[in-house]
Design a protein around this motif. Structure first.
Motif, PDB file in Angstrom:
ATOM      1  N   ILE A  60      -6.943 -55.828  26.721  1.00 11.43           N
ATOM      2  CA  ILE A  60      -7.651 -57.005  26.548  1.00 11.43           C
ATOM      3  C   ILE A  60      -8.237 -57.302  27.594  1.00 11.43           C
ATOM      4  CG2 ILE A  60      -6.979 -59.546  26.452  1.00 11.43           C
ATOM      5  CD1 ILE A  60      -4.544 -58.422  24.808  1.00 11.43           C
ATOM      6  N   VAL A  61      -8.012 -57.193  28.811  1.00 11.69           N
ATOM      7  CA  VAL A  61      -8.845 -57.648  29.902  1.00 11.69           C
ATOM      8  C   VAL A  61     -10.055 -56.932  30.255  1.00 11.69           C
ATOM      9  CG1 VAL A  61      -6.890 -58.867  31.065  1.00 11.69           C
ATOM     10  CG2 VAL A  61      -7.464 -56.690  31.821  1.00 11.69           C
ATOM     11  N   GLN A  62      -9.967 -55.442  30.159  1.00 13.87           N
ATOM     12  CA  GLN A  62     -11.037 -54.651  30.324  1.00 13.87           C
ATOM     13  C   GLN A  62     -12.183 -54.695  29.365  1.00 13.87           C
ATOM     14  OE1 GLN A  62      -9.135 -50.842  31.156  1.00 13.87           O
ATOM     15  NE2 GLN A  62      -8.696 -51.344  33.057  1.00 13.87           N
ATOM     16  N   LYS A  63     -11.968 -55.179  28.207  1.00 12.96           N
ATOM     17  CA  LYS A  63     -12.818 -55.496  27.015  1.00 12.96           C
ATOM     18  C   LYS A  63     -13.823 -56.729  27.378  1.00 12.96           C
ATOM     19  CE  LYS A  63     -13.446 -56.339  22.188  1.00 12.96           C
ATOM     20  NZ  LYS A  63     -12.682 -56.548  20.838  1.00 12.96           N
ATOM     21  N   ILE A  64     -13.381 -57.420  28.400  1.00 21.52           N
ATOM     22  CA  ILE A  64     -13.916 -58.512  28.905  1.00 21.52           C
ATOM     23  C   ILE A  64     -14.380 -58.106  30.167  1.00 21.52           C
ATOM     24  CG2 ILE A  64     -13.958 -61.079  29.546  1.00 21.52           C
ATOM     25  CD1 ILE A  64     -11.337 -61.105  27.512  1.00 21.52           C
ATOM     26  N   VAL A  65     -13.804 -57.539  31.183  1.00 23.19           N
ATOM     27  CA  VAL A  65     -13.989 -57.176  32.433  1.00 23.19           C
ATOM     28  C   VAL A  65     -13.712 -55.739  32.495  1.00 23.19           C
ATOM     29  CG1 VAL A  65     -13.839 -57.788  34.907  1.00 23.19           C
ATOM     30  CG2 VAL A  65     -13.474 -59.637  33.427  1.00 23.19           C
ATOM     31  N   PRO A  66     -14.657 -54.861  32.155  1.00 24.31           N
ATOM     32  CA  PRO A  66     -14.371 -53.380  32.246  1.00 24.31           C
ATOM     33  C   PRO A  66     -13.865 -52.788  33.581  1.00 24.31           C
ATOM     34  CG  PRO A  66     -16.504 -53.914  31.146  1.00 24.31           C
ATOM     35  CD  PRO A  66     -16.105 -55.034  31.803  1.00 24.31           C
ATOM     36  N   SER A  67     -14.229 -53.553  34.722  1.00 22.72           N
ATOM     37  CA  SER A  67     -13.738 -53.234  36.033  1.00 22.72           C
ATOM     38  C   SER A  67     -12.463 -53.733  36.507  1.00 22.72           C
ATOM     39  CB  SER A  67     -14.872 -53.473  37.132  1.00 22.72           C
ATOM     40  OG  SER A  67     -14.949 -55.034  37.103  1.00 22.72           O
ATOM     41  N   ALA A  68     -11.482 -54.449  35.579  1.00 25.03           N
ATOM     42  CA  ALA A  68     -10.544 -55.007  36.069  1.00 25.03           C
ATOM     43  C   ALA A  68      -9.305 -54.126  36.428  1.00 25.03           C
ATOM     44  CB  ALA A  68      -9.810 -55.594  34.908  1.00 25.03           C
ATOM     45  N   ARG A  69      -8.491 -54.372  37.032  1.00 18.84           N
ATOM     46  CA  ARG A  69      -7.431 -53.217  37.546  1.00 18.84           C
ATOM     47  C   ARG A  69      -6.081 -53.990  37.279  1.00 18.84           C
ATOM     48  NH1 ARG A  69      -9.464 -49.470  41.510  1.00 18.84           N
ATOM     49  NH2 ARG A  69      -7.374 -49.268  42.659  1.00 18.84           N
ATOM     50  N   VAL A  70      -5.198 -53.161  36.903  1.00 22.07           N
ATOM     51  CA  VAL A  70      -4.058 -53.559  36.283  1.00 22.07           C
ATOM     52  C   VAL A  70      -2.932 -52.751  36.522  1.00 22.07           C
ATOM     53  CG1 VAL A  70      -2.707 -54.126  34.093  1.00 22.07           C
ATOM     54  CG2 VAL A  70      -4.918 -54.582  34.047  1.00 22.07           C
ATOM     55  N   ALA A  71      -1.959 -53.372  37.174  1.00 22.69           N
ATOM     56  CA  ALA A  71      -0.518 -52.672  37.797  1.00 22.69           C
ATOM     57  C   ALA A  71       0.497 -52.965  36.788  1.00 22.69           C
ATOM     58  CB  ALA A  71      -0.427 -52.867  39.263  1.00 22.69           C
ATOM     59  N   TYR A  72       1.058 -52.229  36.359  1.00 24.93           N
ATOM     60  CA  TYR A  72       2.212 -52.371  35.425  1.00 24.93           C
ATOM     61  C   TYR A  72       3.546 -52.114  36.204  1.00 24.93           C
ATOM     62  CZ  TYR A  72      -1.015 -52.601  31.241  1.00 24.93           C
ATOM     63  OH  TYR A  72      -2.106 -52.839  30.491  1.00 24.93           O
ATOM     64  N   THR A  73       4.654 -52.772  35.795  1.00 22.10           N
ATOM     65  CA  THR A  73       5.878 -52.423  36.448  1.00 22.10           C
ATOM     66  C   THR A  73       6.871 -52.567  35.374  1.00 22.10           C
ATOM     67  OG1 THR A  73       5.390 -53.339  38.543  1.00 22.10           O
ATOM     68  CG2 THR A  73       7.620 -53.449  38.533  1.00 22.10           C
ATOM     69  N   ASP A  74       7.810 -51.550  35.166  1.00 24.31           N
ATOM     70  CA  ASP A  74       8.921 -51.815  34.520  1.00 24.31           C
ATOM     71  C   ASP A  74      10.151 -50.724  35.163  1.00 24.31           C
ATOM     72  OD1 ASP A  74       9.373 -53.235  31.296  1.00 24.31           O
ATOM     73  OD2 ASP A  74      11.002 -51.515  32.032  1.00 24.31           O
ATOM     74  N   ASN A  75      11.666 -51.140  34.567  1.00 25.26           N
ATOM     75  CA  ASN A  75      12.623 -50.498  35.125  1.00 25.26           C
ATOM     76  C   ASN A  75      13.217 -49.473  34.359  1.00 25.26           C
ATOM     77  OD1 ASN A  75      13.862 -52.242  33.489  1.00 25.26           O
ATOM     78  ND2 ASN A  75      15.616 -52.889  35.186  1.00 25.26           N
ATOM     79  N   ASP A  76      12.499 -49.422  33.069  1.00 22.45           N
ATOM     80  CA  ASP A  76      13.059 -48.593  32.058  1.00 22.45           C
ATOM     81  C   ASP A  76      12.262 -47.254  32.048  1.00 22.45           C
ATOM     82  OD1 ASP A  76      14.150 -47.210  29.811  1.00 22.45           O
ATOM     83  OD2 ASP A  76      13.562 -48.568  28.650  1.00 22.45           O
ATOM     84  N   PRO A  77      12.849 -46.054  32.561  1.00 19.03           N
ATOM     85  CA  PRO A  77      12.195 -44.675  32.446  1.00 19.03           C
ATOM     86  C   PRO A  77      11.310 -44.385  31.389  1.00 19.03           C
ATOM     87  CG  PRO A  77      14.370 -44.429  33.254  1.00 19.03           C
ATOM     88  CD  PRO A  77      14.215 -45.881  32.795  1.00 19.03           C
ATOM     89  N   ILE A  78      11.702 -44.611  30.029  1.00 18.30           N
ATOM     90  CA  ILE A  78      11.066 -44.677  28.673  1.00 18.30           C
ATOM     91  C   ILE A  78       9.669 -45.165  28.595  1.00 18.30           C
ATOM     92  CG2 ILE A  78      11.633 -46.583  27.296  1.00 18.30           C
ATOM     93  CD1 ILE A  78      11.942 -44.609  25.018  1.00 18.30           C
ATOM     94  N   VAL A  79       9.584 -46.458  29.641  1.00 19.40           N
ATOM     95  CA  VAL A  79       8.271 -47.126  29.714  1.00 19.40           C
ATOM     96  C   VAL A  79       7.353 -46.410  30.368  1.00 19.40           C
ATOM     97  CG1 VAL A  79       7.084 -49.265  30.411  1.00 19.40           C
ATOM     98  CG2 VAL A  79       9.433 -49.450  29.370  1.00 19.40           C
ATOM     99  N   LEU A  80       8.004 -45.583  31.580  1.00 22.21           N
ATOM    100  CA  LEU A  80       7.049 -44.608  32.365  1.00 22.21           C
ATOM    101  C   LEU A  80       6.589 -43.637  31.528  1.00 22.21           C
ATOM    102  CD1 LEU A  80       6.113 -43.536  34.969  1.00 22.21           C
ATOM    103  CD2 LEU A  80       8.296 -42.602  35.469  1.00 22.21           C
ATOM    104  N   ARG A  81       7.422 -42.853  30.500  1.00 21.35           N
ATOM    105  CA  ARG A  81       7.022 -42.078  29.936  1.00 21.35           C
ATOM    106  C   ARG A  81       5.777 -42.171  28.922  1.00 21.35           C
ATOM    107  NH1 ARG A  81      11.186 -39.610  25.634  1.00 21.35           N
ATOM    108  NH2 ARG A  81      10.032 -41.170  24.284  1.00 21.35           N
ATOM    109  N   HIS A  82       5.619 -43.493  28.331  1.00 17.76           N
ATOM    110  CA  HIS A  82       4.699 -43.864  27.562  1.00 17.76           C
ATOM    111  C   HIS A  82       3.483 -44.182  28.382  1.00 17.76           C
ATOM    112  CE1 HIS A  82       6.873 -43.395  23.651  1.00 17.76           C
ATOM    113  NE2 HIS A  82       7.912 -43.771  24.190  1.00 17.76           N
ATOM    114  N   ALA A  83       3.791 -44.777  29.677  1.00 18.02           N
ATOM    115  CA  ALA A  83       2.760 -45.100  30.577  1.00 18.02           C
ATOM    116  C   ALA A  83       1.678 -44.138  30.712  1.00 18.02           C
ATOM    117  CB  ALA A  83       3.250 -45.923  31.806  1.00 18.02           C
ATOM    118  N   GLU A  84       2.066 -42.790  31.043  1.00 19.75           N
ATOM    119  CA  GLU A  84       1.569 -41.758  31.154  1.00 19.75           C
ATOM    120  C   GLU A  84       0.643 -41.525  30.112  1.00 19.75           C
ATOM    121  OE1 GLU A  84       4.842 -39.077  32.117  1.00 19.75           O
ATOM    122  OE2 GLU A  84       4.502 -39.087  34.167  1.00 19.75           O
ATOM    123  N   ALA A  85       1.218 -41.614  28.816  1.00 19.30           N
ATOM    124  CA  ALA A  85       0.297 -41.298  27.555  1.00 19.30           C
ATOM    125  C   ALA A  85      -0.805 -42.424  27.080  1.00 19.30           C
ATOM    126  CB  ALA A  85       0.993 -40.817  26.477  1.00 19.30           C
TER     127      ALA A  85
END
Length: 261
Positions: free
Chosen positions: A87-112
């Motif tokens: 959503i944000v990079q469609k408006i600001v392509p240079s935006a940086r986003v750091a995601y955080t979660d404590n469920d390992p399955i989220v990490l697995r999907h984050a990689e993809a």
């Protein structure tokens, strides 16, 4: 995308809020233990999850349109397109986003799935909201804390019990942000569905998921000392900054966006 840390073991013997939420949003990245909890929730839970997700989309777009190009999203959940960075990079392509979660399955999907635009960047932190110092230590290696950052905590803090000091945890994160930053928060409530309060609480308790729904008065302290953006602290379908306005419906979430003075 910055390479995430090594994945932890995914525990499929216990339900997890991120996977229950995924089911409510119509996702497929959940297990029978998560489905068992989700299916026992009242039908309104699925609609409320979708309204909450729509609020996140509106708030993220408004912040990007306002010039915010750094986001720290805690309690990310399983990626559901469009994700915050999309959503944000469609408006600001240079935006940086750091995601955080404590469920390992989220990490697995984050990689993809959390693939950044060419101009911007995404990062993933496997960490718990109960460890704000750890989150901030990693975030400082990726985001510039000398410039405004949007801290996003969507459908997260109602899984933090009173004994775990939810206000203190969020305050440590907010206090680390420079002036001009924003807090974006949504929090579960049964104020508009009082007849469902007992059912929802008992369903999560049986799944061994701590849940502390809060009233409007109990959500207000998360924004203490901050400048709430209009329309203020409202239910999910009442928050918007431009037309068309979303259909106004009963909601299971209080939401707000506030500026750090």
């Amino acid at each position: 995308m910055t390479a995430p840390s090594s994945p932890s073991r995914i525990d499929t013997s216990k339900p997890h809020p991120a996977r229950v939420y995924d089911w409510l949003l119509g996702g497929k990245d959940n297990y029978p233990v998560d489905q068992e909890v989700a299916e026992k929730l009242p039908p309104e839970a699925r609609h409320n999850a979708m309204r909450n997700r729509a609020f996140m989309h509106r708030a993220a777009a408004w912040l990007a349109e306002s010039g915010i190009d750094q986001f720290l999203d805690i309690g990310t959940g399983i990626p559901t397109k469009p994700n915050l960075h999309q959503i944000v990079q469609k408006i600001v392509p240079s935006a940086r986003v750091a995601y955080t979660d404590n469920d390992p399955i989220v990490l697995r999907h984050a990689e993809a799935l959390l693939v950044s635009s060419a101009e911007g960047a995404t990062d993933y932190i496997e960490a718990d909201a109960r460890d704000p110092e750890g989150i901030l230590a990693h975030a400082r290696t990726f985001l510039d804390f000398e410039r405004p950052i949007a801290l996003s905590m969507i459908a997260l803090m109602h899984f933090i019990t009173d004994e775990e000091d939810p206000y203190g945890l969020s305050r440590k994160l907010v206090d680390a942000l420079p002036s001009g930053s924003y807090l974006v928060l949504s929090h579960g409530t049964t104020d508009e569905h009082p007849h469902l309060a007992s059912s929802v609480k008992n369903t999560y308790r049986k799944g061994e998921i701590p849940l502390r729904m809060r009233s409007r008065a109990e959500v207000e302290p998360f924004f203490e000392g901050l400048e709430l953006v209009e329309p203020g602290l409202v239910t999910a379908t009442k928050w918007y900054r431009s037309e068309p306005a979303p259909a106004e419906e009963l909601s299971g979430f209080y939401v707000g966006v506030a500026r750090v003075p």
